[in-house]
Design a protein around this motif. Sequence first.
Motif, short mmCIF file in Angstrom:
data_model
loop_
_atom_site.label_atom_id
_atom_site.label_comp_id
_atom_site.label_asym_id
_atom_site.label_seq_id
_atom_site.Cartn_x
_atom_site.Cartn_y
_atom_site.Cartn_z
N TYR A 1 48.73 -72.02 117.46
CA TYR A 1 47.68 -71.50 118.33
C TYR A 1 48.11 -71.61 119.79
O TYR A 1 48.81 -72.55 120.16
CB TYR A 1 46.39 -72.30 118.15
N SER A 2 47.65 -70.68 120.62
CA SER A 2 47.90 -70.71 122.05
C SER A 2 46.56 -70.69 122.77
O SER A 2 45.71 -69.84 122.48
CB SER A 2 48.74 -69.51 122.49
N PHE A 3 46.38 -71.63 123.72
CA PHE A 3 45.13 -71.73 124.46
C PHE A 3 45.44 -71.75 125.95
O PHE A 3 46.29 -72.51 126.40
CB PHE A 3 44.37 -73.01 124.09
N LYS A 4 44.73 -70.93 126.71
CA LYS A 4 44.88 -70.91 128.16
C LYS A 4 43.79 -71.80 128.76
O LYS A 4 42.61 -71.67 128.43
CB LYS A 4 44.74 -69.48 128.69
N VAL B 1 49.26 -72.56 129.61
CA VAL B 1 49.05 -72.16 128.22
C VAL B 1 49.59 -73.27 127.33
O VAL B 1 50.77 -73.63 127.39
CB VAL B 1 49.75 -70.82 127.91
N PRO C 1 34.11 -71.90 125.40
CA PRO C 1 34.72 -70.72 126.02
C PRO C 1 34.82 -70.76 127.54
O PRO C 1 35.64 -70.06 128.12
CB PRO C 1 33.80 -69.57 125.57
N MET D 1 38.39 -72.91 127.93
CA MET D 1 39.66 -72.44 127.39
C MET D 1 39.50 -71.04 126.82
O MET D 1 38.41 -70.61 126.49
CB MET D 1 40.18 -73.37 126.31
N GLU D 2 40.64 -70.35 126.71
CA GLU D 2 40.67 -69.02 126.12
C GLU D 2 41.73 -69.02 125.03
O GLU D 2 42.86 -69.46 125.26
CB GLU D 2 41.01 -67.98 127.19
N ASN D 3 41.37 -68.55 123.85
CA ASN D 3 42.33 -68.49 122.75
C ASN D 3 43.19 -67.24 122.95
O ASN D 3 42.71 -66.12 122.86
CB ASN D 3 41.57 -68.43 121.42
N THR E 1 46.06 -66.72 121.16
CA THR E 1 46.94 -66.66 119.99
C THR E 1 47.16 -65.20 119.61
O THR E 1 46.20 -64.43 119.54
CB THR E 1 46.31 -67.41 118.81
N GLU F 1 50.30 -74.70 123.56
CA GLU F 1 50.53 -74.25 122.19
C GLU F 1 50.37 -75.44 121.25
O GLU F 1 50.97 -76.50 121.48
CB GLU F 1 51.92 -73.65 122.05
N ILE G 1 39.58 -78.94 119.88
CA ILE G 1 40.74 -78.48 119.11
C ILE G 1 41.09 -79.54 118.07
O ILE G 1 41.50 -79.21 116.96
CB ILE G 1 41.93 -78.19 120.04
#
Length: 150
Positions: A57-60, A47, A75, A78-80, A82, A49, A13
Amino acid sequence: MSRIDKWLWAVRIFKTRTIASDACKLGRVTIGGQKVKASRTIKVGEVIEVRKPPVTYSFKVLALTENRMGAKLVPGFMENVTPKDLLEILELNRMNGFIDRAKGLGRPTKKDRRDIDEFNTPEYIDEFDFSLDDLEELDADDWKEIMGKE
């Protein structure tokens, strides 16, 4: 357990860990609406931000890591998540290109220069059957004939 600055750097990121920790210090990284320090530990399922104007952006977090990885492996960690409307704003900004460039903010790129040249070049320039040298050789009678005056 993994530090948030290391994780943000590891999943690509941020380009460097220093930039990731500076973003935390400036309050651009939040979890659950709370600004976090670079040393905060993260857990799977949180999550995160990250505010990178004009988009947040938000990432899990799917898995933890402290080692930087190749882009193909990201991938799995993390999972995007957003919202799509924010990503559309980003795409619109990308499409605007050099049009929104503020005066004096760097030189135009090669593509920008080509676009400007294409815009400024008249389309009809190659449609003439004569050259300007031919016009210099014409006398007064020839001009009258061309202009339709006899």
